[in-house]
Write an enzyme that holds these catalytic residues in place. Structure first.
Site, PDB file in Angstrom:
ATOM      1  N   LYS A 133       0.866  -1.189   0.000  1.00 47.55           N
ATOM      2  CA  LYS A 133       0.000   0.000   0.000  1.00 47.55           C
ATOM      3  C   LYS A 133       0.890   1.222   0.000  1.00 47.55           C
ATOM      4  O   LYS A 133       2.005   1.187   0.533  1.00 47.55           O
ATOM      5  CB  LYS A 133      -0.874   0.020   1.261  1.00 47.55           C
ATOM      6  CG  LYS A 133      -2.124   0.856   1.125  1.00 47.55           C
ATOM      7  CD  LYS A 133      -3.224   0.050   0.471  1.00 47.55           C
ATOM      8  CE  LYS A 133      -4.479   0.849   0.234  1.00 47.55           C
ATOM      9  NZ  LYS A 133      -5.586  -0.018  -0.199  1.00 47.55           N
ATOM     10  N   ASP A 173      -7.121   4.241  -4.494  1.00 40.61           N
ATOM     11  CA  ASP A 173      -7.751   4.048  -3.181  1.00 40.61           C
ATOM     12  C   ASP A 173      -8.402   5.401  -2.862  1.00 40.61           C
ATOM     13  O   ASP A 173      -8.674   6.182  -3.787  1.00 40.61           O
ATOM     14  CB  ASP A 173      -6.714   3.622  -2.128  1.00 40.61           C
ATOM     15  CG  ASP A 173      -7.360   3.126  -0.826  1.00 40.61           C
ATOM     16  OD1 ASP A 173      -7.830   1.982  -0.795  1.00 40.61           O
ATOM     17  OD2 ASP A 173      -7.421   3.897   0.159  1.00 40.61           O
TER      18      ASP A 173
HETATM   19  P1  NDP Z   1     -13.030   7.567  -2.639  1.00 35.93           P
HETATM   20  O1  NDP Z   1     -11.976   8.575  -2.444  1.00 35.93           O
HETATM   21  O2  NDP Z   1     -13.635   7.384  -3.982  1.00 35.93           O
HETATM   22  O3  NDP Z   1     -14.243   7.842  -1.635  1.00 35.93           O
HETATM   23  C1  NDP Z   1     -14.025   7.894  -0.267  1.00 35.93           C
HETATM   24  C2  NDP Z   1     -15.314   8.332   0.408  1.00 35.93           C
HETATM   25  O4  NDP Z   1     -15.169   8.210   1.810  1.00 35.93           O
HETATM   26  C3  NDP Z   1     -15.666   9.779   0.140  1.00 35.93           C
HETATM   27  O5  NDP Z   1     -17.053   9.930   0.185  1.00 35.93           O
HETATM   28  C4  NDP Z   1     -14.997  10.482   1.320  1.00 35.93           C
HETATM   29  O6  NDP Z   1     -15.568  11.721   1.646  1.00 35.93           O
HETATM   30  C5  NDP Z   1     -15.229   9.499   2.425  1.00 35.93           C
HETATM   31  N1  NDP Z   1     -14.155   9.622   3.415  1.00 35.93           N
HETATM   32  C6  NDP Z   1     -12.841   9.430   3.209  1.00 35.93           C
HETATM   33  N2  NDP Z   1     -12.140   9.655   4.333  1.00 35.93           N
HETATM   34  C7  NDP Z   1     -13.046   9.997   5.256  1.00 35.93           C
HETATM   35  C8  NDP Z   1     -12.950  10.339   6.627  1.00 35.93           C
HETATM   36  N3  NDP Z   1     -11.754  10.365   7.254  1.00 35.93           N
HETATM   37  N4  NDP Z   1     -14.103  10.615   7.276  1.00 35.93           N
HETATM   38  C9  NDP Z   1     -15.303  10.593   6.640  1.00 35.93           C
HETATM   39  N5  NDP Z   1     -15.445  10.280   5.341  1.00 35.93           N
HETATM   40  C10 NDP Z   1     -14.348   9.978   4.665  1.00 35.93           C
HETATM   41  O7  NDP Z   1     -12.427   6.182  -2.094  1.00 35.93           O
HETATM   42  P2  NDP Z   1     -12.923   4.703  -2.353  1.00 35.93           P
HETATM   43  O8  NDP Z   1     -14.404   4.674  -2.500  1.00 35.93           O
HETATM   44  O9  NDP Z   1     -12.074   4.115  -3.391  1.00 35.93           O
HETATM   45  O10 NDP Z   1     -12.503   4.007  -0.977  1.00 35.93           O
HETATM   46  C11 NDP Z   1     -13.409   3.873   0.133  1.00 35.93           C
HETATM   47  C12 NDP Z   1     -12.939   2.757   1.038  1.00 35.93           C
HETATM   48  O11 NDP Z   1     -12.920   1.519   0.312  1.00 35.93           O
HETATM   49  C13 NDP Z   1     -11.532   2.902   1.618  1.00 35.93           C
HETATM   50  O12 NDP Z   1     -11.495   2.307   2.881  1.00 35.93           O
HETATM   51  C14 NDP Z   1     -10.683   2.080   0.656  1.00 35.93           C
HETATM   52  O13 NDP Z   1      -9.493   1.641   1.250  1.00 35.93           O
HETATM   53  C15 NDP Z   1     -11.623   0.927   0.393  1.00 35.93           C
HETATM   54  N6  NDP Z   1     -11.382   0.144  -0.805  1.00 35.93           N
HETATM   55  C16 NDP Z   1     -11.291   0.729  -2.027  1.00 35.93           C
HETATM   56  C17 NDP Z   1     -11.093  -0.042  -3.155  1.00 35.93           C
HETATM   57  C18 NDP Z   1     -11.055   0.526  -4.516  1.00 35.93           C
HETATM   58  O14 NDP Z   1     -10.922  -0.243  -5.466  1.00 35.93           O
HETATM   59  N7  NDP Z   1     -11.198   1.817  -4.705  1.00 35.93           N
HETATM   60  C19 NDP Z   1     -10.920  -1.499  -3.050  1.00 35.93           C
HETATM   61  C20 NDP Z   1     -11.109  -2.023  -1.728  1.00 35.93           C
HETATM   62  C21 NDP Z   1     -11.303  -1.209  -0.657  1.00 35.93           C
HETATM   63  P3  NDP Z   1     -14.887  13.085   1.137  1.00 35.93           P
HETATM   64  O15 NDP Z   1     -15.289  13.192  -0.304  1.00 35.93           O
HETATM   65  O16 NDP Z   1     -15.457  14.134   2.000  1.00 35.93           O
HETATM   66  O17 NDP Z   1     -13.406  12.892   1.323  1.00 35.93           O
HETATM   67  O1  2IT Z   2      -7.946  -1.725  -0.700  1.00 37.21           O
HETATM   68  C1  2IT Z   2      -7.895  -2.223  -1.839  1.00 37.21           C
HETATM   69  O2  2IT Z   2      -8.012  -3.439  -2.032  1.00 37.21           O
HETATM   70  C2  2IT Z   2      -7.709  -1.312  -2.975  1.00 37.21           C
HETATM   71  N1  2IT Z   2      -7.640  -0.100  -2.788  1.00 37.21           N
HETATM   72  C3  2IT Z   2      -7.531  -1.860  -4.359  1.00 37.21           C
HETATM   73  C4  2IT Z   2      -6.104  -2.247  -4.588  1.00 37.21           C
HETATM   74  C5  2IT Z   2      -5.778  -2.669  -5.991  1.00 37.21           C
HETATM   75  O3  2IT Z   2      -4.594  -2.943  -6.208  1.00 37.21           O
HETATM   76  O4  2IT Z   2      -6.657  -2.729  -6.859  1.00 37.21           O
END
Ligand code: NDP
Ligand code: 2IT
Length: 460
Positions: A133, A173
């Site tokens: 990461k 992420d």
């Molecule tokens: P994005 O940046 O697209 O969206 C994140 C969302 O969460 C936004 O709505 C953001 O609000 C909110 N957020 C982030 N930090 C905080 C905080 N500290 N407090 C409150 N709200 C918060 O990210 P993703 O959707 O890609 O990721 C979301 C989660 O999913 C994370 O935990 C990530 O690690 C996990 N994940 C993502 C994957 C991927 O493929 N993208 C795969 C697997 C897991 P704001 O706009 O106000 O920042």
């Molecule tokens: O938390 C996760 O699994 C991700 N943000 C996706 C990682 C990836 O390599 O697609």
């Protein structure tokens, strides 16, 4: 701690105590380590060779951590400096693989927790990917496209030395979507003079995979379907709480709607919206445009849909907040530690019987245990959100073969993988005497695979 011999329990406690003594300030990493280690005692009893080979001690040490300075210039001409990191945690079963996070809360501890989780998540996908990461405490929110580009170029100017298509393959992420991946990949290509599968989550016209943007959210819903199948229930008609409004939240909402569920909340760091009437496809399209193109705030939802309410978040974002809204299921898809014990209590009081983690570690360990103790069906993120990295693995396969598959083909493979992730967690929980405990099952299945690979490859 799952029941195990005193030798196994002692070894686990020793490792955890040593981590706490040396790294007491790394709270997020310590929680992740504790969560995994406290469930693998029975595995150590069946495989005493893991103890002799010091698998636990080796696993909690990242193979490598790169930390670097990221200087850049903002639109007003001011010089700025952020911190950049890449944690290359384990390459026992494949090249390091895991996302890049840009968010002001990023610290080494947060990235170590995410990298550590990623090892076991990636093992569960059944694809050959190690765990890593990276990220920075840079906040893209409110920055112009040019500022984000300059930041990404500076970040990659150091990172490019440490990554490669068969070495370490980053992806997006929080705060890193297609725009950021584009700027990062562009700079990598420029610095190295190569075009290959060094990054996933790429744009469709430059090597990206169909369904990668959708994959995490879709996979979360497929996982929930697999869980409910065992109980004879369906998502149709279920009122669902979703947190976040980014990539994972949007596509979780999308697939839930396809299956006839009724999402009623979304959030961002400013607070949450509650729509009694349900967030329908047209409303979701509004949110996606608001968040992805206009980069707006979720509070604007109530201006467009005045029957909905907006509640500003209470400081840290944890606490009962949106989890007090009565519902059948919850999909926390924003960030770590969104649901603490008060949140878990509120969920149970509001009627929630299913909690599926879309984000990484959105429930504190205590909250997860409380939910399970109340009979809530609970899916840990490392299993439920594995569809994102799994589809990254499919993107790597397509890049290596110079080909691209149809959306139907990628979705078919994603569904199959999510079924296998589910079944491995389910079967391991059964085999180790904790049926229905997906948290323990996922840890045991992921850990066993990685530990076995480490053993077979000698002392590395
Ligand atoms: P994005 O940046 O697209 O969206 C994140 C969302 O969460 C936004 O709505 C953001 O609000 C909110 N957020 C982030 N930090 C905080 C905080 N500290 N407090 C409150 N709200 C918060 O990210 P993703 O959707 O890609 O990721 C979301 C989660 O999913 C994370 O935990 C990530 O690690 C996990 N994940 C993502 C994957 C991927 O493929 N993208 C795969 C697997 C897991 P704001 O706009 O106000 O920042
Ligand atoms: O938390 C996760 O699994 C991700 N943000 C996706 C990682 C990836 O390599 O697609």
């Amino acid at each position: 701690m799952l029941p195990c011999s005193t030798a196994a329990a002692g070894a686990i406690e020793n490792v955890l105590n040593d981590l706490a003594r040396r790294l007491g300030h790394e709270t997020e990493f310590l929680q992740a380590a504790e969560e995994i280690l406290r469930t693998v005692g029975p595995v150590l009893d069946r495989h005493p060779e893991f103890l002799r080979a010091r698998i636990l001690e080796r696993l909690v040490e990242p193979e490598r951590v790169v930390m670097f300075r990221v200087p850049w210039i903002d639109d007003t001409g001011r010089y700025r400096v952020h911190r950049g990191y890449r944690v290359q945690f384990s390459s026992a079963i494949g090249p390091y693989k895991g996302g890049i996070r840009f968010h002001p809360t990023v610290t080494l501890s947060v990235l170590k927790f995410l990298g550590f989780e990623q090892i076991f998540k990636n093992a569960l996908t059944t694809l050959p990917m190690g765990g890593g990461k990276g990220g920075s405490d840079f906040d893209p929110k409110g920055r112009s496209d040019d500022e984000v580009m300059r930041f990404c170029q500076s970040f990659m100017t150091e990172l490019f030395r440490h990554i490669g298509a068969d070495r370490d393959v980053p992806a997006g992420d929080i705060g890193v979507g297609t725009r950021e991946v584009g700027y990062l990949f562009g700079q990598y290509r420029r610095l190295t003079g190569t075009f290959n599968g060094v990054f996933t989550g790429k744009g469709l016209t430059w090597g990206g995979s169909r369904i990668r943007p959708e994959a995490t959210g879709y996979g979360v819903v497929y996982f929930a379907q697999n869980m409910l199948e065992r109980t004879g229930r369906h998502l149709a008609g279920m009122r669902c709480l979703i947190s976040g409004s980014g990539n994972v939240a949007q596509y979780t909402c999308h697939r839930l709607l396809d299956l006839g569920a009724v999402p009623v909340t979304l959030s961002d760091s400013g607070g949450f919206i509650h729509d009694q009437d349900g967030i329908d496809p047209e409303k979701l399209a509004f949110v996606m445009d608001l968040k992805n193109r206009l980069r707006g705030r979720i509070s604007e939802y109530v201006t467009r849909y005045p029957r909905a309410t907006f509640t500003a978040s209470e400081g840290t974002g944890s606490g009962p907040g949106q989890w007090q809204v009565p519902a059948d299921a919850a999909f926390p898809c924003a960030t770590q530690h969104e649901i603490d014990r008060a949140g878990a209590r509120a969920l149970v009081a509001g009627g929630v019987r299913l909690v599926v983690e879309g984000a990484n570690m959105p429930c504190t360990l205590e909250a997860a245990h409380d939910l399970m103790a109340q009979g809530v069906l609970f899916a840990p993120g490392k299993a439920a959100n594995a569809g994102g990295v799994a589809t990254s693995g499919l993107e790597m396969s397509q890049n290596a073969q110079w080909t691209s598959w149809t959306a139907e083909e990628v979705d078919r493979r994603l569904r199959e993988i999510m079924r296998r992730v589910h079944d491995q967690a389910w079967d391991a929980a059964e085999a180790f005497g904790v049926p229905g405990n997906y948290l323990a099952g996922a840890n045991i299945a992921g850990f066993t695979k990685v530990a076995q690979a480490m053993l077979e490859q000698g002392l590395t």
